[in-house]
Structures are given as structure tokens and as C-alpha cells.
Scaffold this motif. Structure first.
Motif, mmCIF file in Angstrom:
data_model
loop_
_atom_site.group_PDB
_atom_site.id
_atom_site.type_symbol
_atom_site.label_atom_id
_atom_site.label_comp_id
_atom_site.label_asym_id
_atom_site.label_seq_id
_atom_site.Cartn_x
_atom_site.Cartn_y
_atom_site.Cartn_z
ATOM 1 N N SER A 106 57.463 -11.656 25.681
ATOM 2 C CA SER A 106 57.911 -11.001 24.450
ATOM 3 C C SER A 106 59.292 -10.414 24.742
ATOM 4 O O SER A 106 59.397 -9.285 25.212
ATOM 5 N N LEU A 107 60.332 -11.196 24.496
ATOM 6 C CA LEU A 107 61.663 -10.818 24.956
ATOM 7 C C LEU A 107 62.471 -10.077 23.906
ATOM 8 O O LEU A 107 63.693 -10.081 23.920
ATOM 9 N N TYR A 108 61.786 -9.428 22.981
ATOM 10 C CA TYR A 108 62.442 -8.593 21.989
ATOM 11 C C TYR A 108 61.770 -7.230 21.990
ATOM 12 O O TYR A 108 60.632 -7.078 22.417
ATOM 13 N N CYS A 109 62.475 -6.236 21.529
ATOM 14 C CA CYS A 109 61.859 -4.913 21.404
ATOM 15 C C CYS A 109 62.718 -4.055 20.497
ATOM 16 O O CYS A 109 63.845 -4.399 20.175
ATOM 17 N N SER A 110 62.176 -2.951 20.064
ATOM 18 C CA SER A 110 62.965 -1.909 19.424
ATOM 19 C C SER A 110 62.901 -0.692 20.336
ATOM 20 O O SER A 110 62.108 -0.646 21.270
ATOM 21 N N TYR A 111 63.756 0.268 20.071
ATOM 22 C CA TYR A 111 63.758 1.485 20.880
ATOM 23 C C TYR A 111 63.211 2.660 20.065
ATOM 24 O O TYR A 111 63.546 3.805 20.315
ATOM 25 N N ALA A 112 62.354 2.353 19.095
ATOM 26 C CA ALA A 112 61.701 3.409 18.318
ATOM 27 C C ALA A 112 60.711 4.153 19.206
ATOM 28 O O ALA A 112 60.251 3.630 20.223
#
Length: 284
Positions: free
Chosen positions: A225-231
């Protein structure tokens, strides 16, 4: 943060073409990582443990020649779909049930991955980040608490999004963070292979992997899973906080690294970069 395929690949690529740096992985790698079969082939070639698997195509489905070579039980899932859409677990010798599960997976993709079921030891999520010193660091691992009655995470357990890629429902799984029940040897193995996977795929800034740990302690990497948010509710942020960082530390580290990719510090950029920038100014 754009979680739809178009946003993760095309839009990210357009920014890169315009010289606008983006946090995280390149558009090419994002496109590759959406294909579970191609991703697992790269990891397997690099020596990272992955479950045995078969790739089924819609041509085989149309011709009625679909015969998975794996013995049951196994997992059936669309090759390029996330959040366990179209995922099912085949246990018995009922051929009608098998074809129904495969048909369901083909509703979401033209390729379907049939993957060996790894008996439940642990199911975890692991994240690798490039820290402020430029070194690979594995964050505290997240252990999802499952049992024999509920041995895999399904769509109902995970973050759900609408057709525009906007999250609508948070994860419902019970999780341990940091993982109090994971043996030290298992953690060490996961960390070793996570760094290998990060390097094999050519990840940048961070990477996140779903891992199934067999009862013998072998960690099998089942998805990147090479995406993310920084929330604040993002798993990578919660992992970072579990390791003692402040909520925005990861974002600030990645942001500085990204800015330096566009405007590297003088002592890091070298003569070639200065000549390149001079050529750009002349062209303007």
C-alpha cells in the motif's frame, strides 16, 4: 491526497512532468503497485516471502478453462482492486461455489489473483520510512487481532471509500499498536523483509505493507500500500506516534526531503545540478 487510481498515477505524473515535486512514491511505482501480481513477482524475485499464487485472466474465464492449480483453501481477489473488494476465501470442493467467487472477482478487474491461504498466526501492517537522517526505519508494527472464526480482513473491516476515492467509513478491526503479542523474533523478521521490499520496489519516503504471519513465524507479504495521508487517523501517523514521534513529524520530514528533491541544499546538489538549473534559466 487522491486515493483514486487516476489521482495516484496520472495526476501525480503530471505534477512530476511539470517539475513540481510530490511527497511519496513516483507515479510509475504507484501504477505498478496497483497490480498485486506484478508487485508480488518483484518481491518474490528479491527474496521477500510471498504466498504461492496463480493469475487468472478474463480470456480464460470466457473460454471456461479456469482451473486454479492451488489446493484449497485459497484466497480469490481482483488483481488491481483495493480494500478487499471482490475478495473471498474458497474452502471446499464445491465447483459451483468456486466459479461464483471467481465471477465476483472478475466484476472488478480483468485479472484475478488466486493466492495460497496462509493459516493465521498474525496479520499485521508494517511501514518503512526514510527518516531525518536518510536511513530506513521500520515504525512500530500494527497487529490486527483476528481469530479462527474470522481469519481474514474483509471489506467490512477496512477503510471504505466512495466512487470518488473519498473515505467514508474508518477501519473496524481491533488492533494492537504497538504489538504486545508479537514475539521479538517475528518482529525482527518482518522488519528485515519490509526493508528488503521497500528497496526492491524502489520506494521513496515511505512504504506500507500488509503481512500475513504463518504459525511457524514466517512473514508472507500479501500487498503493498504505497500511498498514505498524514491525517491524525492515518495508520502511518498512528504508528509514528506509537514510536514516540509528534503527530506532524513524519509529514515534516517527508516535506523537507521533497523540497530538497526540487531545490537540494548547495552542499548536496553538486556541479551537475547547478549546470542543469543554469540551462533551465537560459531556456526561460
Amino acid at each position: 491526497y487522491m486515493f483514486c487510481t487516476h489521482g495516484l498515477t496520472t495526476i501525480r505524473g503530471l505534477f512530476e512532468m511539470m517539475g513540481v515535486p510530490v511527497i511519496g512514491n513516483t507515479s510509475e511505482l504507484m501504477a505498478l503497485s496497483t497490480n498485486k501480481w506484478k508487485t508480488r513477482c518483484i518481491l518474490e524475485a528479491a527474496g521477500v516471502p510471498v504466498p504461492r499464487g496463480d493469475l487468472l485472466t478474463d480470456n480464460e474465464y470466457d473460454e471456461g478453462s479456469l482451473i486454479p492449480t492451488l489446493d484449497a483453501p485459497f484466497i480469490i481477489k481482483p488483481c488491481s482492486e483495493g480494500n478487499s473488494l471482490g475478495l473471498s476465501m474458497y474452502k471446499s470442493g464445491n465447483e459451483d461455489e468456486l466459479m461464483s467467487m471467481i465471477s465476483c472477482a472478475f466484476k472488478y478487474d480483468k485479472e484475478v489473483l488466486v493466492e495460497e491461504f496462509i493459516p493465521l498466526g498474525y496479520e499485521v501492517r508494517v511501514a518503512v520510512v526514510e527518516n531525518e537522517h536518510g536511513l530506513l526505519e521500520v515504525l512500530p508494527i500494527c497487529n490486527y487481532v483476528l481469530n479462527e472464526d474470522h481469519p481474514i480482513r474483509t471489506l467490512e473491516d477496512k477503510l471504505q471509500t466512495n466512487e470518488n476515492g473519498i473515505p467514508t467509513t474508518p477501519t473496524k478491526c481491533v488492533r494492537e499498536l504497538p504489538p504486545k503479542s508479537l514475539p521479538a523474533k517475528v518482529i525482527t523478521n518482518i522488519e528485515k523483509y519490509a526493508k528488503m521490499a521497500h528497496g526492491a520496489l524502489g520506494c521513496r519516503d515511505y512504504s506500507i505493507f500488509d503481512v500475513r504471519v504463518a504459525p511457524d513465524g514466517t512473514p508472507y507479504f500479501i500487498e503493498a500500500s504505497l500511498y498514505c495521508s498524514y491525517a491524525s487517523s492515518s495508520i502511518i501517523v498512528m504508528m509514528s506516534e506509537a514510536g514516540g514521534r509528534k503527530p506532524y513529524d513524519l509529514f515534516n520530514i517527508a516535506l523537507e526531503k521533497t523540497i530538497n528533491r526540487r531545490h537540494p541544499k548547495k552542499e548536496e546538489r553538486g556541479e551537475a545540478y547547478d549546470n542543469f538549473m543554469t540551462d533551465i534559466e537560459i531556456a526561460r
